[in-house]
Write an enzyme that holds these catalytic residues in place. Structure first.
Site, PDB file in Angstrom:
ATOM      1  N   PHE B 156       0.903  -1.239  -0.211  1.00  0.00           N
ATOM      2  CA  PHE B 156      -0.083   0.130   0.145  1.00  0.00           C
ATOM      3  C   PHE B 156       0.872   1.310  -0.011  1.00  0.00           C
ATOM      4  O   PHE B 156       2.103   1.173   0.151  1.00  0.00           O
ATOM      5  CB  PHE B 156      -0.921  -0.040   1.118  1.00  0.00           C
ATOM      6  N   GLN B 270      -7.233  15.029   4.571  1.00  0.00           N
ATOM      7  CA  GLN B 270      -6.662  14.235   3.037  1.00  0.00           C
ATOM      8  C   GLN B 270      -7.645  14.212   2.263  1.00  0.00           C
ATOM      9  O   GLN B 270      -8.686  13.996   2.439  1.00  0.00           O
ATOM     10  CB  GLN B 270      -6.416  12.918   3.783  1.00  0.00           C
ATOM     11  N   HIS B 272      -7.916  12.007  -0.781  1.00  0.00           N
ATOM     12  CA  HIS B 272      -7.584  10.469  -1.541  1.00  0.00           C
ATOM     13  C   HIS B 272      -7.422  10.778  -3.041  1.00  0.00           C
ATOM     14  O   HIS B 272      -8.202  11.431  -3.671  1.00  0.00           O
ATOM     15  CB  HIS B 272      -8.639   9.653  -0.951  1.00  0.00           C
ATOM     16  N   LEU B 286     -15.044   6.162  -3.219  1.00  0.00           N
ATOM     17  CA  LEU B 286     -13.463   5.922  -3.323  1.00  0.00           C
ATOM     18  C   LEU B 286     -13.232   4.520  -3.939  1.00  0.00           C
ATOM     19  O   LEU B 286     -13.967   3.809  -4.489  1.00  0.00           O
ATOM     20  CB  LEU B 286     -13.252   5.346  -1.738  1.00  0.00           C
ATOM     21  N   GLU B 289      -6.949   2.301  -3.014  1.00  0.00           N
ATOM     22  CA  GLU B 289      -5.483   2.238  -3.098  1.00  0.00           C
ATOM     23  C   GLU B 289      -5.048   0.849  -3.297  1.00  0.00           C
ATOM     24  O   GLU B 289      -4.064   0.463  -4.190  1.00  0.00           O
ATOM     25  CB  GLU B 289      -4.833   2.772  -1.948  1.00  0.00           C
ATOM     26  N   ARG B 345      -0.437   9.444  -0.258  1.00  0.00           N
ATOM     27  CA  ARG B 345      -1.706   9.883  -0.685  1.00  0.00           C
ATOM     28  C   ARG B 345      -1.646  11.220  -1.147  1.00  0.00           C
ATOM     29  O   ARG B 345      -2.278  11.955  -1.831  1.00  0.00           O
ATOM     30  CB  ARG B 345      -2.955   9.823   0.026  1.00  0.00           C
ATOM     31  N   HIS B 411     -11.551  12.956   1.809  1.00  0.00           N
ATOM     32  CA  HIS B 411     -11.360  11.450   2.366  1.00  0.00           C
ATOM     33  C   HIS B 411     -11.370  11.313   3.921  1.00  0.00           C
ATOM     34  O   HIS B 411     -12.000  10.408   4.272  1.00  0.00           O
ATOM     35  CB  HIS B 411     -10.404  10.640   1.699  1.00  0.00           C
ATOM     36  N   ARG B 446      -2.464  10.946   6.483  1.00  0.00           N
ATOM     37  CA  ARG B 446      -2.480   9.459   6.708  1.00  0.00           C
ATOM     38  C   ARG B 446      -2.321   8.564   5.741  1.00  0.00           C
ATOM     39  O   ARG B 446      -2.422   8.586   4.682  1.00  0.00           O
ATOM     40  CB  ARG B 446      -3.935   9.288   7.391  1.00  0.00           C
TER      41      ARG B 446
END
Lengths: 272, 638, 273
Positions: B156, B270, B272, B286, B289, B345, B411, B446
C-alpha cells in the site's frame, strides 16, 4: 463437527421478544411488480403437468417398452417376472400390473424431494410464493417443519436410489449397442446413452451429493480428496436446475423413442 | 447498570417559560411547542458516541472492564463509515516480509504524516496493531491467507513492506461485522439512530452527560455518564466531492469544541487521490489504493505514467525511477524500488491535480487508473471484487477491460480532538476520543491502512481509560437541568418555524452552499485570499442557520436532522479554514499555493483551536519531542 | 427478477444523458396509513434511484424519510421496493427503467413502518442476539491461528453480507406470515449460521438451535433471498441447503449416525459429519 455432540452454546444475552402485528408500510396489494413474473411459474406448470401426464400414461401402458436392444428408461431395471425383457426378475409372477410402476416411484421420489424441484413446484403449483415479492396464496404456513413435508428430508436416500437406477440405465445404454446381429449403433443407442449421461449429471449436481462428497467437511485442508471432489461438483451444482429440466425432458423423449420404435411407428436408423 | 426510564429528581423536565416564544409564530400545520418534548433519562458509567470501528472496539473494552455502558450509533448498528474502508489494516505482522517490524511501520507513519504526528501515538499504534489484528481474527474475522495459512498482507502507499491485512477489498466490512458481533455477544446496550447534540458539563467543567435525540421518533434522551468517549468519525460531508457518507458531519469534533476541548491540526484534511469522477452522481466515491497495490498504474491522457515526474526528495532514495524497475518491484521487493504510483496519498493527489490542471486529464476531469492492461481479469475479480462491481454497476465500466477515471476526493480528517497518547483523554476531564475524531496520530497525512489499525488500537485504549476514569469517579454525575432545557430548545427551533416564510432557510440549500464553499475555497490547493473569503462565507452561512426552518414534524425527518447537523458542519469548517489560514506552509494534506514548501519551524508546532465564548482562538503550540532513540530511526540510511 | 437481467449500463451512458422528466411515485405515510405521492423531476445523467429521491427531498419534500448512508452499495441501508422488487436504491440506475412510466418506491413490506420509506428493522437485531458467538479452538504454539485460503473461501462469501435485510424482506415465510417471525431467523441469519458452522476453527455447534428455534425447516428454498441479494451471495445453494443437509445428518440419517459411531470407535479424526 460431530453429530452426537449437538449441545448448543448458550447465548450471552436475552433478546427482546418480537412484537407481532405492528402496522406495515406500502399499499395493501399482493404485489407491485410490473414485470412478467408469472411467465416462469406458468412454464413450470405446463412442462411438469405434461410430463406427469405422459409418464403416467406411459407407465401404465405395460407394452412397447422394449425393442432389442433398447429398453425404455421408465421400465428399467425391469424387476418383475412379467417383463418382456428379463433383466432382474426379483418380483414374482403375482405382480400383474405394469413393471414400470415398481420402479417409477424412485425417480419420482428423487425428483419430488429435489431441492430444485421443490422451489419449482412450491412456486408454480402451491403459490408459496408464486414469485418473489408476490403474495403467498396461503393464510397459514409451516414450511417443511411438519408431516408430510418433513419427508423432504429423505432426499439423500432417494439420491442413493437414483445412483442405483443410473447404474442400470448405464448398462442399458451399453447394451443398446449390442444388437441381435452384433455390435452396432442406431439412433436409439445414442438416445439411451445421452439419457444416461444426463441422469448422471442430474445426480452429480444434486445438493445432497455435494454435501455428502465434501460439503460436510469444515476444514478442507485436512481432507484434500473430498475437497477436490467438492470443487468439481460445485460448478455442476450451480447448473442443477438446467440438468433437472434437460434430464426430465430427455428421459420422457427416450421412452417415447423406444415406444415409437417398438410399436413400429418409426424405424430406428442404424448407423452401422 | 442503573438505567431508568423515569426522570430522576434532579432532572425533572424543564418548564420552558423563557423559551424563545417570540420566535414561534403559529404555523399552518400542527406545530409542536417545546413542552411537548419531555425526555427520558438513562444513567450509565460510560457513554460511547459512535459505533464504527473505534466506538465498537472502545465499547467492548469498556464492557470488559465491568462498567455499565451505552453505545450510541448515528445510523443502524453496523452501517458506520468503517464499512467503506477497503484496502486493509496496517500491522507489521511480517507474514509477507519478515523484515517488517514496528519500527519500520512507525517510521513510515511519521514520514507519511510529514513528521507532524504525535510520535507517541504513532509508536503505540505501530507496536500494538499486530495484536489488535490477531485479536480480530480470534473474534471471527477472516483475513485472506498466505500459502502457509497465515494472514496475507498487501502493499500500500507509503508502507515500505507489504503490511495490510485484508479481506479482498472489503476489509472495513469484515472488521465492523466482527466487532459488532463481539459487542452483541457481550450484551452491550446499543441506542441505534440516536444522535448526541450536546455534551453536558458539571460545575468543574468535567463531563457529566449528554443530550441526544432518537431519529425514528424525534424524542430527546438525556444520558448521565461519568465519562464520554467520542468515536464519531470524520467531516468529509462538508465538501462536494467526498468519499464520505452523510454521517461524516464532524459531529464529534463540534461536540468536543463546544465542550471546551483542544482541537489540533484542523487544517490537515486528506484528499484521497483516487475517487470516481464519473458519472456525477458517484463523483468522489472511493477507489481503493489496493488497485495500485495490486498492480494498477496512473496514466495521463497522453498515456504517460506521470508519477515518475512527481517523486519528492524525501522518498527519492526508495522509489523506482524507471518503469522497468517499478514493474519489477511488484514481484521482487528486495532488488527493486517501489513504484511511485504508491507514494503517500498527499503526493499522488497533488500530482493528479497538477496533471488535470495542465490539460492532461481524462475526458471527465480525472486521470486514468489502469489495471486492465496489467493483470488478468480473474486476478482483478478475485482481488478487487467490490471495485469491479462498483464500476460495473455505477459507471458501466468493466475494469478488467478498460481503465478507470479517477481524481482526488475529500477522504479523511487527520486533525481533531487533542488527546493524551496513552489514555486518549482530551483536555476536558472525562472526555475521551478515538479514531478519526481524535487528532495527532496521523500528522499532516495518513497512510492507507493506518486508519483501521488506529481504530482498534486507540479504540481499545480509550475504552479502557474511559472505564477506569468512570470507576474512580466520585459521586453521581448531575447535569444542570437548565443546560438540558437550553439544548432541547435550540434543537427544536427549526421545527417550530414556518418553512414557507420568506426568510426561511432550507437546510438542503444551506448544506449545498456550504459544500460549494469548502470545495472551491478550502479544497486541495489553498491560498490566503480564498481562505479569508471562505471564513467570511462561513460567517454568512452561520447567520442563515438561525433562520433555518424545516418542513414536517419530529418523526424521522431528514430535513430536521440536517438542520441540526449543519451546526456541527459549520463549526468544524470554520476550524479547518482557520487552521489552514494560519499554517503558512505546505505539509501533507495541507497545500498552500502561496507557501508551496515545508517550513521546518512550522513542522515543530501544532495549531490548537479552542472555543472561547462564541469566538475561536488559535494558538501555535510546540508538539511533543521525540526521544533520541526514535529520532535515530530517521537518521539511518534506508 | 434476476440480478443478471439488468441491462448493461453502457447503452445508456454512451448515448448520453437520459432526457426528459421522470416521475417517482413514493409511498408516504406511517403506522396510521399512507398513500402514494407523485414527484416529477428532470432526469440527469448516470443517476441512481437514490439520487432522485434526494432531489425530491431537497426540492419538494424536505421531510421525506429515507434511510441511507454510503450510497455505494456497501452499507445496506437504503433497502426499499422499486416497482415492487426489493432493491438497494443506491444500486438501481434510473436508466434501468423505461421512460414515461412512474417508478413506484415503497418501504420494505416485511418490517413495521416508521415513516415513508423507513422501516423498523429491529427484528433482525433481536435475532442477531440469539446467534452463539464464534468460539475458536486452541491456537498454534506461536499464538496465531492457521487456516488455508481454501478453508475459508466458502465462508468469505457469507461474510460479504452487508445486512441490507432485503433477503429477510423478500422471504415469504415472514413477509406473508407475520406469526412466523416468532419462530424463524430468516436467510440473513442462515448465512450467518453457515459461516459459523463451516468455520474451520469454530468449536460450537448450532444445528439443534437451527432446527428447533431458528426454524430452518420453515424455509421452502424458493430462492427469493438469493434473487434479491445485492452482494450476489448464493444464499440458498451455499448456505441454507448445506445447513439443511447438516440438519438431516444430525437428525434424520441413521447411516450418518452409524458412520460417526464407527469412526469414533476406530479413533479417526472427525472433522466432518
Amino acid at each position: 463437527m460431530d453429530i452426537t455432540d449437538t449441545k448448543d452454546t448458550p447465548t450471552a444475552i436475552k433478546p427482546t421478544p418480537v412484537q407481532l402485528g405492528k402496522p406495515r408500510g406500502g399499499p395493501a396489494q399482493s404485489t407491485l411488480r410490473k414485470d412478467y413474473w408469472w411467465v416462469t411459474p406458468t412454464i413450470t406448470v405446463g412442462v411438469l403437468t405434461a410430463f406427469v401426464i405422459y409418464a403416467t400414461w406411459a407407465g401404465f401402458q405395460n407394452g412397447n417398452y422394449y425393442y432389442a436392444p433398447y429398453i425404455s428408461p421408465f421400465y428399467s431395471p425391469c424387476i418383475a417376472s412379467n417383463c418382456v425383457y428379463q433383466q432382474l426378475p426379483i418380483i414374482g409372477t403375482w405382480w400383474k400390473l405394469s413393471p414400470a410402476l415398481l420402479i417409477l416411484v424412485f425417480p419420482l421420489g428423487y425428483r419430488l424431494t429435489c431441492y430444485y424441484y421443490r422451489k419449482a413446484y412450491y412456486r408454480a403449483f402451491w403459490w408459496a410464493p408464486p414469485a418473489c415479492a408476490v403474495e403467498d396464496a396461503h393464510s397459514k404456513y409451516s414450511g417443511e417443519t411438519r408431516w408430510p413435508l418433513l419427508l423432504q428430508n429423505s432426499h439423500r436416500w432417494f439420491f442413493y436410489m437414483g445412483l442405483v437406477l443410473n447404474f442400470f440405465l448405464t448398462i442399458d445404454a451399453v447394451r443398446a449397442f449390442d444388437f441381435p446381429s452384433g455390435w452396432g449403433m442406431g439412433l436409439g443407442s445414442l438416445v439411451l446413452s445421452v439419457n444416461a449421461i444426463l441422469l448422471w449429471l442430474y445426480s452429480f449436481s444434486c445438493h445432497a451429493c455435494r454435501h455428502l462428497c465434501g460439503g460436510s467437511v469444515n476444514k478442507f485442508s485436512t481432507a484434500p480428496l473430498r475437497y477436490r471432489v467438492w470443487k468439481i461438483l460445485t460448478p455442476l451444482n450451480q447448473r442443477h436446475m438446467l440438468f433437472a429440466w434437460v434430464s426430465l425432458i430427455f428421459v420422457a423423449l427416450s421412452d417415447l423413442y423406444v415406444r415409437l420404435v417398438a410399436s413400429g411407428a418409426i424405424r430406428d436408423p442404424r448407423f452401422f | 447498570m442503573t438505567d431508568t426510564t423515569s426522570t430522576p429528581e434532579h432532572l425533572t423536565s424543564p418548564t420552558l417559560e423563557e423559551s424563545a416564544a417570540t420566535e414561534q409564530k403559529p404555523a399552518k400545520g400542527p406545530k409542536m411547542s417545546h413542552t411537548d418534548l419531555p425526555f427520558v433519562t438513562h444513567n450509565f458509567d460510560v457513554l460511547v458516541i459512535g459505533a464504527g470501528g473505534a466506538g465498537l472496539r472502545a465499547a467492548i473494552e469498556a464492557k470488559l472492564q465491568g462498567v455499565s455502558i451505552a453505545l450510541l450509533s448515528k445510523s443502524l448498528l453496523g452501517k458506520a463509515h468503517t464499512v467503506m474502508a477497503e484496502g486493509g489494516i496496517a500491522a507489521s505482522l511480517g507474514n509477507v516480509s519478515d523484515q517488517d517490524n514496528w519500527q519500520v511501520h512507525f517510521r513510515d507513519t511519521m514520514r507519511g504524516g510529514k513528521m507532524l504526528n504525535n510520535w507517541k501515538m504513532a509508536q503505540l499504534h505501530a507496536q500494538e496493531a499486530p495484536d489488535r489484528v490477531l485479536e480480530l481474527e480470534e473474534w471471527g474475522a477472516l483475513f485472506d491467507r498466505t500459502a502457509d495459512g497465515r494472514i496475507l498482507q498487501r502493499d500500500f502507499g507509503g508502507h515500505r513492506y507489504a503490511r495490510l491485512a485484508h479481506v479482498g477489498d472489503r476489509t472495513g466490512l469484515e472488521m465492523i461485522r466482527t466487532l459488532q458481533q463481539k459487542a452483541v455477544s457481550l450484551g452491550i446496550e446499543v441506542f441505534a439512530e440516536t444522535i448526541v447534540v450536546k455534551l453536558l458539563l458539571d460545575s468543574n467543567r468535567a463531563i457529566c452527560g449528554a443530550v441526544a435525540y432518537e431519529r425514528s421518533v424525534g424524542d430527546f434522551i438525556v444520558f448521565t455518564a461519568k465519562s464520554i468517549l467520542l468515536a464519531t468519525g470524520g467531516i468529509g460531508r462538508s465538501w462536494q466531492i467526498t468519499s464520505n457518507s452523510w454521517e461524516s458531519t464532524g459531529g464529534g469534533h463540534a461536540l468536543a469544541l463546544w465542550a471546551g476541548a483542544d482541537m489540533i491540526d484542523m487544517e490537515c484534511v486528506q484528499f484521497h487521490p483516487t475517487g470516481m469522477v464519473w458519472p456525477p452522481s458517484v463523483r468522489g466515491l472511493l477507489v481503493t489504493e489496493g488497485v495500485r497495490g495490486d498492480g494498477g498504474i496512473l496514466k495521463n491522457s497522453l498515456g504517460k505514467r506521470f508519477m515518475f515526474d512527481y517523486i519528492p526528495p524525501m522518498f527519492a532514495s526508495e522509489t523506482a525511477d524507471s518503469e522497468e524497475e517499478a514493474d519489477r518491484w511488484y514481484t521482487d521487493h528486495a532488488k527493486a524500488r517501489r513504484t511511485p504510483d504508491l507514494l503517500p496519498r498527499d503526493e499522488v493527489a497533488r500530482a493528479i491535480n497538477t496533471e488535470v490542471k495542465s490539460g492532461r486529464g481524462s475526458p471527465h476531469g480525472g486521470v486514468f487508473l489502469d489495471i486492465a492492461s496489467r493483470r488478468s481479469p480473474e486476478y482483478i475479480k478475485r482481488r478487487l471484487p467490490s471495485m469491479y462491481h462498483q464500476f460495473k454497476e455505477l459507471a458501466g465500466v468493466d475494469i478488467t477491460k478498460d481503465p478507470m477515471e479517477v481524481g482526488p476526493t475529500c477522504h479523511y480528517m487527520m486533525g481533531g480532538v487533542r488527546v493524551d497518547a496513552d489514555t486518549a483523554a482530551s483536555s476536558v476531564p472525562g472526555l475521551y476520543a478515538a479514531g478519526e475524531v481524535a487528532g495527532g496520530m496521523h500528522g499532516a497525512n495518513r497512510l492507507g491502512g493506518n486508519s483501521l489499525s488506529d481504530l482498534v488500537v486507540f479504540g481499545r485504549r480509550a475504552g479502557l481509560h474511559a472505564a477506569e476514569y468512570a470507576k474512580s469517579y466520585q459521586g453521581d454525575p448531575k447535569p444542570d437541568p437548565g443546560e438540558i432545557a437550553k439544548a432541547i430548545a435550540e434543537c427544536t427551533k427549526p421545527l417550530s418555524k414556518d418553512h414557507t416564510a420568506e426568510n426561511a432557510e432550507n437546510p438542503y440549500k444551506l448544506q449545498d452552499d456550504l459544500r460549494k464553499t469548502m470545495q472551491s475555497l478550502v479544497g486541495i490547493i489553498r491560498t490566503e485570499h480564498e481562505l479569508t473569503q471562505a471564513l467570511e462565507e462561513i460567517e454568512k452561512l452561520k447567520e442563515r442557520l438561525d433562520n433555518i426552518a424545516v418542513q414536517g414534524d419530529k418523526r424521522y425527518n431528514p430535513g430536521w436532522h440536517l438542520a441540526l447537523d449543519l451546526r456541527s458542519m459549520l463549526a468544524v469548517c470554520q476550524c479547518v479554514t482557520l487552521g489552514a489560514l494560519n499554517r503558512k506552509e505546505s505539509r501533507g494534506g495541507h497545500t498552500r499555493d502561496d507557501y508551496p514548501t515545508l517550513d521546518d519551524e512550522l513542522g515543530k508546532i501544532n495549531f490548537v483551536i479552542r472555543q472561547k465564548g462564541t469566538e475561536l482562538e488559535i494558538t501555535p503550540e510546540p508538539k511533543p519531542q521525540m526521544p533520541p532513540e526514535l529520532q535515530k530511526l530517521f537518521e539511518e540510511q534506508h | 427478477m434476476n440480478q443478471n437481467d439488468r441491462q448493461p449500463a453502457e447503452t445508456q451512458d454512451k448515448n448520453g444523458p437520459a432526457t426528459g422528466k421522470v416521475t417517482l411515485r413514493i409511498w408516504r405515510g406511517d403506522e396510521n396509513g399512507g398513500e402514494f405521492k407523485d414527484y416529477t423531476l428532470d432526469a440527469q445523467e448516470g443517476e441512481v434511484v437514490l439520487d432522485v429521491v434526494h432531489r425530491v427531498q431537497s426540492e419538494h419534500a424536505g421531510d421525506l424519510s429515507v434511510r441511507w448512508n454510503c450510497k455505494a452499495g456497501k452499507c445496506g441501508s437504503c433497502s426499499a421496493e422499486i416497482n415492487g422488487v426489493p432493491k438497494l436504491m443506491c444500486m438501481t440506475r434510473m436508466s434501468d427503467f423505461s421512460s414515461g412510466e412512474p417508478i413506484t418506491i415503497t418501504p420494505m413490506r416485511t418490517f413495521p413502518i416508521i415513516r415513508d420509506l423507513v422501516t423498523d428493522v429491529s427484528f433482525n437485531y433481536e435475532i442477531a442476539k440469539k446467534v452463539p458467538p464464534f468460539t475458536p479452538g486452541p491456537k498454534e504454539p506461536d499464538g496465531t491461528y492457521r487456516m488455508a485460503q481454501r478453508d475459508i473461501d466458502r465462508i468469505q462469501e457469507f461474510h460479504k453480507c452487508i445486512e441490507c435485510f432485503l433477503c429477510q424482506n423478500v422471504c415469504h415465510v415472514i413477509r406473508d406470515h407475520e406469526e412466523n417471525k416468532a419462530n424463524y431467523a430468516g436467510p440473513r441469519f442462515f448465512v450467518r449460521f453457515a459461516a459459523l458452522e463451516m468455520h474451520p476453527l469454530n468449536t460450537n455447534n448450532s444445528l439443534g438451535l437451527l432446527k428447533e428455534e431458528m426454524g430452518i425447516g420453515y424455509c421452502n428454498i424458493t430462492k427469493c433471498c438469493t434473487e434479491v441479494c445485492p452482494e450476489q451471495i448464493h444464499i440458498t445453494d451455499n448456505a441454507i441447503i448445506p445447513l439443511k443437509e447438516r440438519v438431516v445428518t444430525a437428525n434424520y440419517d441413521p447411516l450418518a449416525w452409524l458412520v460417526t459411531k464407527i469412526r469414533r470407535k476406530t479413533g479417526r479424526n472427525t472433522s466432518s459429519t
